[in-house]
Design a protein around this motif. Structure first.
Motif, PDB file in Angstrom:
ATOM      1  N   TRP A  98       0.804  -1.220   0.000  1.00 21.28           N
ATOM      2  CA  TRP A  98       0.000   0.000   0.000  1.00 21.28           C
ATOM      3  C   TRP A  98       0.839   1.273   0.000  1.00 21.28           C
ATOM      4  CZ3 TRP A  98       1.431   2.730   4.229  1.00 21.28           C
ATOM      5  CH2 TRP A  98       1.867   2.031   5.354  1.00 21.28           C
ATOM      6  N   SER A  99       2.150   1.148   0.078  1.00 19.99           N
ATOM      7  CA  SER A  99       3.029   2.304   0.274  1.00 19.99           C
ATOM      8  C   SER A  99       3.778   2.687  -0.997  1.00 19.99           C
ATOM      9  CB  SER A  99       4.041   1.990   1.376  1.00 19.99           C
ATOM     10  OG  SER A  99       4.977   3.041   1.527  1.00 19.99           O
ATOM     11  N   ILE A 100       3.963   3.997  -1.192  1.00 21.77           N
ATOM     12  CA  ILE A 100       4.903   4.443  -2.212  1.00 21.77           C
ATOM     13  C   ILE A 100       6.312   4.109  -1.736  1.00 21.77           C
ATOM     14  CG2 ILE A 100       3.412   6.359  -2.928  1.00 21.77           C
ATOM     15  CD1 ILE A 100       5.619   8.207  -1.549  1.00 21.77           C
ATOM     16  N   HIS A 101       7.268   4.209  -2.646  1.00 18.39           N
ATOM     17  CA  HIS A 101       8.667   4.087  -2.258  1.00 18.39           C
ATOM     18  C   HIS A 101       9.513   4.874  -3.239  1.00 18.39           C
ATOM     19  CE1 HIS A 101       7.167   0.481  -4.342  1.00 18.39           C
ATOM     20  NE2 HIS A 101       8.215   0.628  -5.125  1.00 18.39           N
ATOM     21  N   MET A 102      10.331   5.740  -2.687  1.00 17.69           N
ATOM     22  CA  MET A 102      11.331   6.475  -3.451  1.00 17.69           C
ATOM     23  C   MET A 102      12.338   7.007  -2.443  1.00 17.69           C
ATOM     24  SD  MET A 102       9.402  10.054  -4.417  1.00 17.69           S
ATOM     25  CE  MET A 102       8.896  11.232  -3.164  1.00 17.69           C
ATOM     26  N   GLY A 103      13.533   7.333  -2.927  1.00 24.69           N
ATOM     27  CA  GLY A 103      14.548   7.804  -1.999  1.00 24.69           C
ATOM     28  C   GLY A 103      15.511   8.761  -2.675  1.00 24.69           C
ATOM     29  N   ALA A 104      16.188   9.551  -1.856  1.00 23.80           N
ATOM     30  CA  ALA A 104      17.216  10.473  -2.319  1.00 23.80           C
ATOM     31  C   ALA A 104      18.395  10.391  -1.365  1.00 23.80           C
ATOM     32  CB  ALA A 104      16.687  11.908  -2.371  1.00 23.80           C
ATOM     33  N   GLY A 105      19.613  10.307  -1.917  1.00 22.13           N
ATOM     34  CA  GLY A 105      20.793  10.142  -1.094  1.00 22.13           C
ATOM     35  C   GLY A 105      21.607  11.414  -0.957  1.00 22.13           C
ATOM     36  N   THR A 106      22.306  11.530   0.171  1.00 28.58           N
ATOM     37  CA  THR A 106      23.217  12.654   0.381  1.00 28.58           C
ATOM     38  C   THR A 106      24.581  12.399  -0.243  1.00 28.58           C
ATOM     39  OG1 THR A 106      24.027  11.799   2.506  1.00 28.58           O
ATOM     40  CG2 THR A 106      22.053  13.196   2.547  1.00 28.58           C
ATOM     41  N   GLY A 107      24.782  11.205  -0.768  1.00 27.79           N
ATOM     42  CA  GLY A 107      26.012  10.821  -1.449  1.00 27.79           C
ATOM     43  C   GLY A 107      25.743   9.582  -2.275  1.00 27.79           C
ATOM     44  N   PRO A 108      26.754   9.023  -2.947  1.00 24.46           N
ATOM     45  CA  PRO A 108      26.544   7.835  -3.775  1.00 24.46           C
ATOM     46  C   PRO A 108      26.008   6.659  -2.967  1.00 24.46           C
ATOM     47  CG  PRO A 108      28.678   8.841  -4.241  1.00 24.46           C
ATOM     48  CD  PRO A 108      28.145   9.526  -3.019  1.00 24.46           C
ATOM     49  N   TYR A 109      25.174   5.847  -3.597  1.00 24.26           N
ATOM     50  CA  TYR A 109      24.607   4.669  -2.955  1.00 24.26           C
ATOM     51  C   TYR A 109      24.060   3.735  -4.022  1.00 24.26           C
ATOM     52  CZ  TYR A 109      19.925   6.616  -3.840  1.00 24.26           C
ATOM     53  OH  TYR A 109      18.790   7.114  -4.444  1.00 24.26           O
ATOM     54  N   ALA A 110      23.721   2.533  -3.596  1.00 20.10           N
ATOM     55  CA  ALA A 110      23.028   1.563  -4.436  1.00 20.10           C
ATOM     56  C   ALA A 110      22.043   0.822  -3.545  1.00 20.10           C
ATOM     57  CB  ALA A 110      24.022   0.598  -5.078  1.00 20.10           C
ATOM     58  N   PHE A 111      21.157   0.034  -4.145  1.00 24.71           N
ATOM     59  CA  PHE A 111      20.281  -0.786  -3.318  1.00 24.71           C
ATOM     60  C   PHE A 111      19.914  -2.077  -4.031  1.00 24.71           C
ATOM     61  CE2 PHE A 111      17.334   2.043  -5.539  1.00 24.71           C
ATOM     62  CZ  PHE A 111      16.308   1.207  -5.958  1.00 24.71           C
ATOM     63  N   VAL A 112      19.744  -3.123  -3.230  1.00 24.68           N
ATOM     64  CA  VAL A 112      19.184  -4.382  -3.710  1.00 24.68           C
ATOM     65  C   VAL A 112      17.687  -4.326  -3.498  1.00 24.68           C
ATOM     66  CG1 VAL A 112      19.167  -6.892  -3.487  1.00 24.68           C
ATOM     67  CG2 VAL A 112      21.270  -5.612  -3.012  1.00 24.68           C
ATOM     68  N   TRP A 113      16.918  -4.640  -4.527  1.00 24.30           N
ATOM     69  CA  TRP A 113      15.470  -4.732  -4.378  1.00 24.30           C
ATOM     70  C   TRP A 113      15.050  -6.198  -4.512  1.00 24.30           C
ATOM     71  CZ3 TRP A 113      13.839  -6.727  -8.999  1.00 24.30           C
ATOM     72  CH2 TRP A 113      14.589  -6.398 -10.149  1.00 24.30           C
ATOM     73  N   GLY A 114      14.116  -6.567  -3.650  1.00 21.70           N
ATOM     74  CA  GLY A 114      13.535  -7.894  -3.710  1.00 21.70           C
ATOM     75  C   GLY A 114      12.029  -7.772  -3.595  1.00 21.70           C
ATOM     76  N   MET A 115      11.300  -8.550  -4.395  1.00 22.54           N
ATOM     77  CA  MET A 115       9.840  -8.458  -4.403  1.00 22.54           C
ATOM     78  C   MET A 115       9.219  -9.844  -4.401  1.00 22.54           C
ATOM     79  SD  MET A 115       8.783  -5.394  -7.034  1.00 22.54           S
ATOM     80  CE  MET A 115       9.906  -5.794  -8.375  1.00 22.54           C
ATOM     81  N   THR A 116       8.008  -9.901  -3.890  1.00 25.62           N
ATOM     82  CA  THR A 116       7.202 -11.110  -4.011  1.00 25.62           C
ATOM     83  C   THR A 116       5.734 -10.724  -3.872  1.00 25.62           C
ATOM     84  OG1 THR A 116       6.907 -13.388  -3.252  1.00 25.62           O
ATOM     85  CG2 THR A 116       7.187 -11.715  -1.552  1.00 25.62           C
ATOM     86  N   GLY A 117       4.852 -11.601  -4.337  1.00 26.64           N
ATOM     87  CA  GLY A 117       3.417 -11.328  -4.252  1.00 26.64           C
ATOM     88  C   GLY A 117       2.652 -12.178  -5.227  1.00 26.64           C
ATOM     89  N   GLU A 118       1.656 -11.574  -5.855  1.00 25.95           N
ATOM     90  CA  GLU A 118       0.751 -12.322  -6.726  1.00 25.95           C
ATOM     91  C   GLU A 118       1.353 -12.660  -8.086  1.00 25.95           C
ATOM     92  OE1 GLU A 118      -2.021 -13.590  -5.905  1.00 25.95           O
ATOM     93  OE2 GLU A 118      -2.390 -12.609  -3.985  1.00 25.95           O
ATOM     94  N   ASN A 119       2.324 -11.870  -8.550  1.00 28.51           N
ATOM     95  CA  ASN A 119       2.868 -12.110  -9.880  1.00 28.51           C
ATOM     96  C   ASN A 119       4.324 -11.650  -9.933  1.00 28.51           C
ATOM     97  OD1 ASN A 119       3.059  -9.259 -10.519  1.00 28.51           O
ATOM     98  ND2 ASN A 119       0.864  -9.264 -10.956  1.00 28.51           N
ATOM     99  N   GLN A 120       4.939 -11.865 -11.093  1.00 26.57           N
ATOM    100  CA  GLN A 120       6.317 -11.418 -11.317  1.00 26.57           C
ATOM    101  C   GLN A 120       6.390 -10.371 -12.421  1.00 26.57           C
ATOM    102  OE1 GLN A 120       8.121 -15.412 -11.945  1.00 26.57           O
ATOM    103  NE2 GLN A 120       9.376 -14.921 -10.160  1.00 26.57           N
ATOM    104  N   ALA A 121       5.289  -9.691 -12.668  1.00 26.95           N
ATOM    105  CA  ALA A 121       5.223  -8.685 -13.724  1.00 26.95           C
ATOM    106  C   ALA A 121       5.810  -7.380 -13.199  1.00 26.95           C
ATOM    107  CB  ALA A 121       3.788  -8.490 -14.182  1.00 26.95           C
ATOM    108  N   TYR A 122       7.054  -7.115 -13.539  1.00 26.58           N
ATOM    109  CA  TYR A 122       7.739  -5.936 -13.012  1.00 26.58           C
ATOM    110  C   TYR A 122       6.998  -4.649 -13.379  1.00 26.58           C
ATOM    111  CZ  TYR A 122      11.656  -3.086 -11.461  1.00 26.58           C
ATOM    112  OH  TYR A 122      12.437  -2.181 -10.793  1.00 26.58           O
TER     113      TYR A 122
END
Length: 278
Positions: free
Chosen positions: A242-266
């Motif tokens: 139910w939540s939005i998601h976005m982010g802003a960094g104060t310096g360089p960064y990366a992130f791993v994303w993982g998802m699961t649910g009803e489908n795999q339709a990105y």
């Protein structure tokens, strides 16, 4: 092996939460403790997030008592990303060598996982996402070179980023898990822009490659009622459907994303315009 639990919350509950409560509900800290394995079981689609930093001695897990089955993988699959220096993972005795940003997919039916570092002074840092699985899919090593990379964004809006798909139908199949790594480009600070909702899937973000003094400001909540979390290197954010998601960094960064649910339709998302955010 240490297992903690996050029960989650609904959108009508966040108004009553102070900073500490928001962090306790939607963040996981301290996953990467040298010489230990740590897991957090979340009731958001029953995803488990984990971290392991093996030193001189390898680290092993596989018992299923925390998930109610004889073995951990009796009804689960997992993606394991190496966010540190070179290391290796054995799945029931079969060794896989992982360089930085390689990912190992572990399918249902594995019994014992052993994780090691090539050099204890410069250890591997293994980040794990595990979700329920209903089919048997072979284990597979996915090197960084085999990930499918797409680039998106606009430099004028400081949101150019590259998205590398690892555990994904276009690269390596799974039952319900999706997993990849996103890198904002130099001079870009925003990720997942514009924000969106995917009501049929939850997501977890592991932010990494932040300098000690830097932070990512991760925005969450309903589009008309947003909150923020201040995230350091190695912290994980749990993002409910139910939540939005976005982010802003104060310096360089990366992130791993993982998802699961009803489908795999990105692409199964509901975009949210920036002008509508409150």
């Amino acid at each position: 092996m240490n297992m903690t639990t996050r029960y989650g919350a609904g959108p009508n509950q966040i108004d009553a939460m102070n900073t500490e409560a928001l962090r306790e509900t939607f963040m996981v800290e301290g996953l990467f403790t040298p010489g230990e394995i740590a897991f957090t079981y979340t009731h958001l689609d029953r995803m488990i997030v984990g971290g392991a930093v093996p030193l001189q001695s390898p680290l092993t897990f596989g018992d299923g008592s925390d998930v109610g089955t004889p073995f951990f993988f009796d009804a689960r699959e997992m993606g394991i990303a190496n966010l540190g220096q070179p290391g290796w993972i054995e799945v029931d005795g079969e060794r896989h060598v992982l360089a930085n940003r390689d990912v190992l997919y572990v399918g249902r039916g594995a019994q014992e996982i052993t994780l090691g570092s090539d050099d204890a002074a410069e250890p591997a840092r293994f980040y794990m996402n595990s979700v329920p699985a209903g089919v048997d899919i072979p284990h597979r090593l996915i090197p960084k070179s085999e990930a499918k990379v797409i680039t998106m964004g606009d430099s004028a809006k400081s949101n150019v980023r590259s998205l590398a798909m690892y555990v994904h139908p276009k690269v390596a199949p799974s039952c319900l898990l999706l997993m990849g790594i996103t890198d904002p480009a130099p001079q870009s600070i925003w990720n997942t822009m514009p924000p969106h909702l995917h009501e049929r899937r939850m997501e977890a973000y592991c932010y990494f490659e932040l300098a000690e003094e830097d932070r990512v400001m991760h925005f969450m909540g309903r589009p008309n009622n947003t909150r923020h979390l201040v995230v350091a290197n190695g912290d994980v954010v749990l993002s409910p459907a139910w939540s939005i998601h976005m982010g802003a960094g104060t310096g360089p960064y990366a992130f791993v994303w993982g998802m699961t649910g009803e489908n795999q339709a990105y692409e199964d998302v509901d975009p949210v315009s920036i002008a509508s955010l409150r």
